[in-house]
Design an enzyme around this catalytic site. Structure first.
Site, PDB file in Angstrom:
ATOM      1  N   PHE A   1      47.047  22.928   6.240  1.00  0.00           N
ATOM      2  CA  PHE A   1      45.622  23.213   6.105  1.00  0.00           C
ATOM      3  C   PHE A   1      44.887  22.564   7.260  1.00  0.00           C
ATOM      4  O   PHE A   1      45.037  21.370   7.513  1.00  0.00           O
ATOM      5  CB  PHE A   1      45.056  22.684   4.773  1.00  0.00           C
TER       6      PHE A   1
ATOM      7  N   ASP B   1      46.993  16.568  13.075  1.00  0.00           N
ATOM      8  CA  ASP B   1      45.787  16.662  12.256  1.00  0.00           C
ATOM      9  C   ASP B   1      45.868  15.557  11.205  1.00  0.00           C
ATOM     10  O   ASP B   1      46.579  15.677  10.210  1.00  0.00           O
ATOM     11  CB  ASP B   1      45.725  18.046  11.598  1.00  0.00           C
TER      12      ASP B   1
ATOM     13  N   LYS C   1      37.705  13.176   7.344  1.00  0.00           N
ATOM     14  CA  LYS C   1      37.419  12.777   5.958  1.00  0.00           C
ATOM     15  C   LYS C   1      36.984  11.324   5.768  1.00  0.00           C
ATOM     16  O   LYS C   1      35.842  11.063   5.407  1.00  0.00           O
ATOM     17  CB  LYS C   1      38.609  13.112   5.070  1.00  0.00           C
TER      18      LYS C   1
HETATM   19  C1  LIG Z   1      40.121  18.664   4.810  1.00  0.00           C
HETATM   20  C2  LIG Z   1      41.002  18.959   5.953  1.00  0.00           C
HETATM   21  C3  LIG Z   1      40.537  19.693   7.061  1.00  0.00           C
HETATM   22  C4  LIG Z   1      39.174  20.334   7.099  1.00  0.00           C
HETATM   23  O1  LIG Z   1      38.142  19.410   7.090  1.00  0.00           O
HETATM   24  P1  LIG Z   1      36.633  19.925   6.836  1.00  0.00           P
HETATM   25  O2  LIG Z   1      35.830  18.678   7.030  1.00  0.00           O
HETATM   26  O3  LIG Z   1      36.583  20.461   5.449  1.00  0.00           O
HETATM   27  O4  LIG Z   1      36.350  20.954   7.858  1.00  0.00           O
HETATM   28  C5  LIG Z   1      41.389  19.843   8.140  1.00  0.00           C
HETATM   29  N1  LIG Z   1      42.615  19.328   8.136  1.00  0.00           N
HETATM   30  C6  LIG Z   1      43.104  18.624   7.091  1.00  0.00           C
HETATM   31  C7  LIG Z   1      44.478  18.046   7.158  1.00  0.00           C
HETATM   32  C8  LIG Z   1      42.305  18.424   5.955  1.00  0.00           C
HETATM   33  O5  LIG Z   1      42.810  17.764   4.907  1.00  0.00           O
END
Ligand SMILES: *Cc1c(COP(=O)(O)O)cnc(C)c1O
Length: 402
Positions: free
Chosen positions: A137, A222, A251
């Site tokens: 994701f 990420d 986050k």
């Molecule tokens: C939550 C998340 C995102 C997206 O972050 P947003 O602030 O909702 O755009 C991207 N990568 C990972 C691994 C995430 O957990």
């Protein structure tokens, strides 16, 4: 507004994109939340791994109050001290890198992919492709949705950018086939969060590094969910003996204020030239002041170490409490990012049963429950949460068809 009015008004005026739980929160403190009815909950989700220092941490509240009362916004046409200090702080935490501040995880990843594209053209070559992992994701913008290795999420929005290739998690042979001389980046989560708390093997991460080196692609981690102490290390990749070229964060960084960051090692970062990338809000004084306070709290309160210790406690506690439950097939986790795997699609029912008992967790997949409490969580709170979740699991199991 009563809870019923609140729900009706939301349905009337907000786009119908969220499958929301039937609860509205009005206050938080540490690991506790209170709803409109005055009910208290233990928050073992932290707003999806965001409120890592706990709700309304006094030092974060004070930093935000102080900054917002002095200077809220001037744009990136000018220098501001909180932004510069935060960039330096992230560099110091990693030991390398230059930073771009965005407003979210998706935007941090957009920055990473644009930077990798730019760097991919450094020697007149044409490296434009990106290799991503199935089950990942990376966000909800068109490009980060394309990067997200979940075909079901793509279908309603096709056509998406077509320069992505996908490989199964831990499939080194597939990775080897997917990365070629036209690859600008390999983008992955060392531990998939939304994919159900699935850790990559050290061999897979090692192979990604080696193949990126061989084929001159950027390795992008990420760490939007795993970064900043969540896994019991400052960065999730520190569980692996590998460094990325680019790492993205979001986050936990602002403890609820919207901030993302893309950090690249200097040589890669320098591929961006003035005008290549920008944001109006990103790196504003208030969110950067909040993030500086968050990082200070994590350090001063030893929260990375606490996440490691409490994470072990949580996984062991859950394993013990569910040992005789035939419906629980696995409890997995690294630090305070954990999941309870069920043998069927009952996770939503367990989440409801847990909420009825005053525990907030979420069904990260139809068959897995995610736990990601604030890094400030204590042993007593963990024991209470384990008991509540075990009770919720038992209640769902004993239902007809459960
Ligand atoms: C939550 C998340 C995102 C997206 O972050 P947003 O602030 O909702 O755009 C991207 N990568 C990972 C691994 C995430 O957990």
């Amino acid at each position: 507004m009563s809870f019923e009015e609140l729900v009706a008004t939301e349905h009337a005026y907000h786009m119908n994109v969220y499958g929301r739980q039937p609860v509205a929160f009005v206050r938080g403190e540490g690991v506790r939340l209170w709803d409109t009815e005055g009910r208290e909950y233990l928050d073992f989700l932290s707003g999806i791994a965001v409120v890592s220092v706990g709700h309304s941490h006094p030092k974060v509240v004070e930093a935000v109050r102080d900054q917002i009362g002095r200077l809220t916004h001037v744009s990136n046409l000018y220098y501001t001290e909180p932004q510069v200090l935060l960039a330096q702080r992230l560099h110091d935490l990693l030991g390398w890198g230059k930073v771009f501040f965005a407003n979210s995880g998706a935007e941090a990843n957009e920055c990473a992919l644009k930077l990798a594209r730019r760097w991919g053209r450094r020697d007149g070559a044409e490296r434009t492709g990106v290799v991503a992992v199935l089950g990942s994701f990376h966000g909800r913008t068109f490009t980060t949705l394309a990067a997200t290795g979940q075909p079901a999420k793509h279908a309603p929005f096709a056509p998406l950018p077509g320069w992505f290739r996908y490989v199964e998690l831990d499939d080194i042979a597939a990775l080897d086939r997917a990365i070629d001389d036209g690859t600008s980046a390999v983008l992955l989560e060392v531990i998939q969060g939304e994919g159900g708390v699935r850790a990559s093997s050290p061999e897979f991460i090692g192979a990604a590094r080696r193949l990126c080196n061989e084929r001159a692609a950027a390795l992008v981690f990420d760490e939007v969910q795993t970064g900043l102490g969540r896994t019991g290390r400052w960065f999730g990749f520190q569980h692996y003996d590998v460094l990325p070229d680019i790492v993205t964060l979001a986050k936990a960084l602002g403890a609820g204020l919207p901030i993302g960051a893309c950090v690249a090692r200097e040589e890669v970062a320098d591929a961006f030239k003035p005008g290549d990338h920008a944001t109006t809000f990103g790196g504003g004084p208030v969110v950067c002041a909040a993030a500086l306070a968050v990082l200070e709290v994590i350090e001063q309160e030893d929260l990375v170490q606490n996440a490691e210790r409490m994470g072990t406690h949580l996984v062991e506690g859950l394993q013990k409490a569910t040992a005789s439950d035939p419906g629980v097939t696995e409890v997995r986790g690294t630090g305070l990012l954990c999941a309870v795997q069920l043998d069927g699609d009952r996770a939503a029912d367990v989440v409801t049963a847990a909420r009825d008992r005053g525990l907030i967790v979420n069904n990260v997949t139809p068959s897995a429950i995610r736990l990601a409490p604030p890094l400030t969580v204590t042993e007593v709170e963990i024991e209470r949460a384990v008991a509540l979740l075990a009770d919720a699991l038992a209640a769902v199991r004993e239902r007809p068809g459960g």
